[in-house]
Write a protein that holds these residues in place. Structure first.
Motif, mmCIF file in Angstrom:
data_model
loop_
_atom_site.group_PDB
_atom_site.id
_atom_site.type_symbol
_atom_site.label_atom_id
_atom_site.label_comp_id
_atom_site.label_asym_id
_atom_site.label_seq_id
_atom_site.Cartn_x
_atom_site.Cartn_y
_atom_site.Cartn_z
ATOM 1 N N ARG A 24 1.520 -28.772 47.679
ATOM 2 C CA ARG A 24 1.800 -29.504 46.435
ATOM 3 C C ARG A 24 2.523 -30.814 46.733
ATOM 4 O O ARG A 24 2.194 -31.854 46.181
ATOM 5 C CB ARG A 24 2.615 -28.640 45.473
ATOM 6 N N GLU A 25 3.516 -30.746 47.609
ATOM 7 C CA GLU A 25 4.251 -31.958 47.977
ATOM 8 C C GLU A 25 3.344 -32.955 48.685
ATOM 9 O O GLU A 25 3.431 -34.159 48.459
ATOM 10 C CB GLU A 25 5.459 -31.603 48.849
ATOM 11 N N LEU A 26 2.461 -32.463 49.534
ATOM 12 C CA LEU A 26 1.509 -33.337 50.230
ATOM 13 C C LEU A 26 0.616 -34.059 49.229
ATOM 14 O O LEU A 26 0.448 -35.278 49.296
ATOM 15 C CB LEU A 26 0.668 -32.520 51.214
ATOM 16 N N GLU A 27 0.051 -33.319 48.289
ATOM 17 C CA GLU A 27 -0.835 -33.920 47.291
ATOM 18 C C GLU A 27 -0.091 -34.862 46.348
ATOM 19 O O GLU A 27 -0.695 -35.753 45.768
ATOM 20 C CB GLU A 27 -1.557 -32.834 46.480
ATOM 21 N N GLN A 28 1.207 -34.660 46.194
ATOM 22 C CA GLN A 28 1.999 -35.552 45.341
ATOM 23 C C GLN A 28 2.471 -36.792 46.094
ATOM 24 O O GLN A 28 3.097 -37.673 45.501
ATOM 25 C CB GLN A 28 3.201 -34.795 44.763
ATOM 26 N N GLY A 29 2.172 -36.857 47.396
ATOM 27 C CA GLY A 29 2.514 -38.044 48.168
ATOM 28 C C GLY A 29 3.940 -38.089 48.679
ATOM 29 O O GLY A 29 4.469 -39.168 48.952
#
Length: 68
Positions: free
Chosen positions: A35-40
Motif C-alpha cells: 500500500r505504501e509503495l503504491e501511494q508513492g
C-alpha cells in the motif's frame, strides 16, 4: 509528486486484476508495504520493491544522469 514506480506497480496490478492483498502475497511482502509503495512513499526498502517488480519482469536499477 508523480512516482513512476508507484504508478507502474498499481497499473500492472490492475491489468492482472489482482487485489493489493493478492499481489502482496504473491510477491512475499506485507500488505502495508505494498500500500505504501503504491501511494508513492519515499522511503521504502529497495529489496522489497524489487520483489514486487520481479513479478512483472522488472527491477530497479542504476540510470546514469546523462540517460535521463
Amino acid at each position: 509528486m508523480d512516482n513512476p514506480i508507484a504508478k507502474f506497480v498499481k497499473e500492472k496490478r490492475k491489468q492482472l486484476k489482482l487485489t493489493q492483498p493478492e499481489l502482496a502475497e504473491k510477491a512475499g511482502v506485507g500488505l502495508r508495504f505494498l500500500r505504501e509503495l503504491e501511494q508513492g512513499k519515499k522511503t521504502v526498502r529497495l529489496d522489497k520493491v524489487n520483489q514486487v517488480l520481479a513479478l512483472f519482469g522488472a527491477c530497479v536499477g542504476v540510470v546514469k544522469n546523462d540517460d535521463i
